[in-house]
Scaffold this motif. Sequence first.
Motif, short mmCIF file in Angstrom:
data_model
loop_
_atom_site.label_atom_id
_atom_site.label_comp_id
_atom_site.label_asym_id
_atom_site.label_seq_id
_atom_site.Cartn_x
_atom_site.Cartn_y
_atom_site.Cartn_z
N GLY A 32 -9.80 -9.10 -3.75
CA GLY A 32 -9.57 -9.03 -2.32
C GLY A 32 -10.66 -9.69 -1.50
N THR A 33 -10.47 -9.59 -0.18
CA THR A 33 -11.38 -10.19 0.79
C THR A 33 -11.67 -9.17 1.89
OG1 THR A 33 -10.41 -12.36 0.40
CG2 THR A 33 -11.72 -12.09 2.41
N PRO A 34 -12.92 -8.99 2.30
CA PRO A 34 -13.21 -8.04 3.39
C PRO A 34 -12.35 -8.35 4.62
CG PRO A 34 -15.24 -8.78 2.37
CD PRO A 34 -14.14 -9.64 1.79
N THR A 35 -11.66 -7.34 5.11
CA THR A 35 -10.73 -7.51 6.23
C THR A 35 -10.81 -6.30 7.15
OG1 THR A 35 -9.21 -8.67 4.73
CG2 THR A 35 -8.33 -7.95 6.85
N PRO A 36 -10.98 -6.51 8.46
CA PRO A 36 -11.00 -5.37 9.39
C PRO A 36 -9.75 -4.51 9.24
CG PRO A 36 -11.68 -7.38 10.51
CD PRO A 36 -11.18 -7.81 9.16
N GLY A 37 -9.96 -3.20 9.19
CA GLY A 37 -8.84 -2.28 9.06
C GLY A 37 -8.47 -1.93 7.64
N PHE A 38 -9.05 -2.63 6.67
CA PHE A 38 -8.79 -2.34 5.25
C PHE A 38 -10.09 -1.88 4.59
CE2 PHE A 38 -5.31 -4.98 6.47
CZ PHE A 38 -4.25 -4.64 5.65
N PRO A 39 -10.03 -0.87 3.73
CA PRO A 39 -11.26 -0.33 3.15
C PRO A 39 -11.85 -1.21 2.05
CG PRO A 39 -9.34 0.84 2.29
CD PRO A 39 -8.83 -0.09 3.36
N ASP A 40 -13.12 -0.98 1.78
CA ASP A 40 -13.83 -1.61 0.67
C ASP A 40 -14.21 -0.49 -0.31
OD1 ASP A 40 -13.91 -4.32 1.76
OD2 ASP A 40 -15.25 -3.46 3.27
N VAL A 41 -13.70 -0.59 -1.52
CA VAL A 41 -13.79 0.51 -2.48
C VAL A 41 -14.35 0.02 -3.80
CG1 VAL A 41 -12.46 2.31 -3.68
CG2 VAL A 41 -11.75 1.57 -1.39
N ALA A 42 -15.09 0.88 -4.48
CA ALA A 42 -15.56 0.59 -5.83
C ALA A 42 -15.19 1.75 -6.75
CB ALA A 42 -17.07 0.38 -5.85
N ILE A 43 -14.64 1.43 -7.91
CA ILE A 43 -14.27 2.46 -8.88
C ILE A 43 -14.93 2.16 -10.22
CG2 ILE A 43 -12.06 2.88 -7.74
CD1 ILE A 43 -10.71 1.37 -10.06
N ARG A 44 -14.99 3.19 -11.06
CA ARG A 44 -15.54 3.01 -12.40
C ARG A 44 -14.68 3.75 -13.41
NH1 ARG A 44 -19.39 5.94 -15.45
NH2 ARG A 44 -19.98 7.17 -13.61
N PHE A 45 -14.31 3.05 -14.48
CA PHE A 45 -13.64 3.69 -15.60
C PHE A 45 -14.71 4.23 -16.55
CE2 PHE A 45 -10.25 0.54 -14.45
CZ PHE A 45 -9.29 1.48 -14.09
N THR A 46 -14.56 5.47 -16.98
CA THR A 46 -15.56 6.07 -17.85
C THR A 46 -15.25 5.83 -19.32
OG1 THR A 46 -14.40 8.20 -17.88
CG2 THR A 46 -16.05 7.85 -16.15
N SER A 47 -14.06 5.32 -19.62
CA SER A 47 -13.70 5.03 -21.01
C SER A 47 -12.63 3.95 -21.04
CB SER A 47 -13.19 6.29 -21.71
OG SER A 47 -11.93 6.67 -21.17
N ARG A 48 -12.50 3.30 -22.17
CA ARG A 48 -11.46 2.29 -22.33
C ARG A 48 -10.08 2.95 -22.31
NH1 ARG A 48 -13.54 -1.04 -27.49
NH2 ARG A 48 -11.84 -2.46 -26.92
N ARG A 49 -10.01 4.18 -22.80
CA ARG A 49 -8.74 4.92 -22.80
C ARG A 49 -8.22 5.14 -21.39
NH1 ARG A 49 -7.70 10.40 -22.38
NH2 ARG A 49 -5.71 11.11 -23.28
N ALA A 50 -9.12 5.37 -20.44
CA ALA A 50 -8.71 5.63 -19.06
C ALA A 50 -7.93 4.46 -18.49
CB ALA A 50 -9.95 5.92 -18.21
N GLU A 51 -8.43 3.26 -18.72
CA GLU A 51 -7.74 2.06 -18.24
C GLU A 51 -6.38 1.90 -18.90
OE1 GLU A 51 -8.73 -2.71 -17.64
OE2 GLU A 51 -10.28 -1.32 -18.33
N LEU A 52 -6.30 2.21 -20.18
CA LEU A 52 -5.05 2.08 -20.90
C LEU A 52 -3.99 3.03 -20.37
CD1 LEU A 52 -3.48 0.84 -23.26
CD2 LEU A 52 -4.47 2.59 -24.75
N ARG A 53 -4.38 4.24 -20.01
CA ARG A 53 -3.42 5.21 -19.48
C ARG A 53 -2.79 4.71 -18.18
NH1 ARG A 53 -5.58 11.27 -19.31
NH2 ARG A 53 -3.40 11.58 -18.75
N ILE A 54 -3.56 4.04 -17.36
CA ILE A 54 -3.03 3.52 -16.11
C ILE A 54 -2.05 2.39 -16.38
CG2 ILE A 54 -3.65 2.31 -13.98
CD1 ILE A 54 -6.23 3.94 -13.95
N LEU A 55 -2.35 1.57 -17.36
CA LEU A 55 -1.45 0.47 -17.70
C LEU A 55 -0.11 0.98 -18.22
CD1 LEU A 55 -3.90 -2.03 -19.43
CD2 LEU A 55 -2.73 -2.34 -17.25
N ARG A 56 -0.13 2.08 -18.95
CA ARG A 56 1.11 2.63 -19.50
C ARG A 56 2.04 3.16 -18.43
NH1 ARG A 56 -1.61 5.89 -24.60
NH2 ARG A 56 -1.63 4.13 -26.08
N ASP A 57 1.48 3.80 -17.42
CA ASP A 57 2.29 4.35 -16.32
C ASP A 57 1.39 4.42 -15.10
OD1 ASP A 57 3.63 6.07 -14.45
OD2 ASP A 57 4.90 6.75 -16.09
#
Length: 421
Positions: A32-57
């Motif tokens: 993304g690109t910084p844009t007024p009215g839209f948030p700027d967020v940072a997330i962290r996955f604590t395991s490789r499994r966490a990312e996989l679960r999101i991909l599945r559903d």
Amino acid sequence: MRRHILDRFLADGIRYGTLEVRRPDGSTAKFGTPTPGFPDVAIRFTSRRAELRILRDFRLGAGETFMEGGLLVERGDIMQLVQLLRANKPWDKGGEVREASRFKKLRSRIATRIDGVNRAARSKSNVSHHYDIGNDLYRLFLDSEHMQYSCAYWPKDMLGGDMTLEQAQDAKLAHIAAKLALSPGQTVLDIGCGWGGMAIYLAKYAGAEVHGITLSEEQLALARVRAEEAGVADKILFELVDYRDLAARGLQYDRIVSVGMFEHVGQAQFDRFFLDCTRLLADDGVMLMHTIGRMGGPGATDAFTRKWIFPGGYIPALSETLAASEKARLIASDVETLRLHYALTLREWYKRCVASRDAIIALHDERFYRLWIFYLAGATAAFESGSMCNYQIQYIRQRRTLPLTRDYMAKAETALRGPAA
């Protein structure tokens, strides 16, 4: 491979605002690109499994991963993360968070239909799942006077203005009472009466005799206490009973009101609900139904909501709601669409839950707290950028029941709220 799939999804879905993703191996990716009215967020996955679960559903996986601590929001909060994803694909402009495969969509629709059968015993179990988790939780974030767990009404300013949640819920009750066109002494059936806020309001300010019904034992107990405290217990009967069983008694009421209950009826029971309402409503009666609704056609309940929040629940489209009520020969005498009112309400609930984090964890645990704020954040985004809204539908059985114009509503609402409101 899985990283590339998620990165493509996020690159396509986030154009405005920014998201930084940090992975367990220390790598990061930015979108993304910084844009007024839209948030700027940072997330962290604590395991490789966490990312996989999101991909599945995506929806169910994201919710459960956040609940269990596999997804951490390190800049911003979960409300901003969900807002960022939804606001980039607003329903109004033909967008939506990417749909599941055809197979998953079909499976979701089938599951929604099965859940929606909602026979009486199952309905009570479904209601208990959400509403019998303890009144102390709801006291922490609902309005203090009426304990309304439904969309408030913000008449002064669509951005909320200087209205408090308490004032907005009071305005909602006056708005609905005005549409009921009540006279003192008339009988009112409140289907899904919650903690008694609507029933108490109608008895206290409109002089009605109210029969409030619920399937939640926790709500029933507190509603009776609150009616005593308000001095109107002699005007209200609260009862633990299903609307279908009540209809079999042969009773009739001058008015019927139902706020935030139709979402729990289930698609398969729509026809039965309106047929029973017709039986319960006097020939010259008026019914007002306030429900969450879909803008657009019928859909399906997402897996996260179906599993964790409202089992058996379904958000109806206006088209299928009116189609079902037409079969019972109920006349839709007035329909109002509340577009952003629930988003404002949900943001207030979210703020109060975040402020009460320690208290909620003490009542339940950290996992429940994460579940709850994810639910509120997702719901807020659905009303701000998704296809959700609220409908207030007024029904009558005879075309001559009410005045020919809507002027009486404004007059009654002003009288209830006061001329300065």
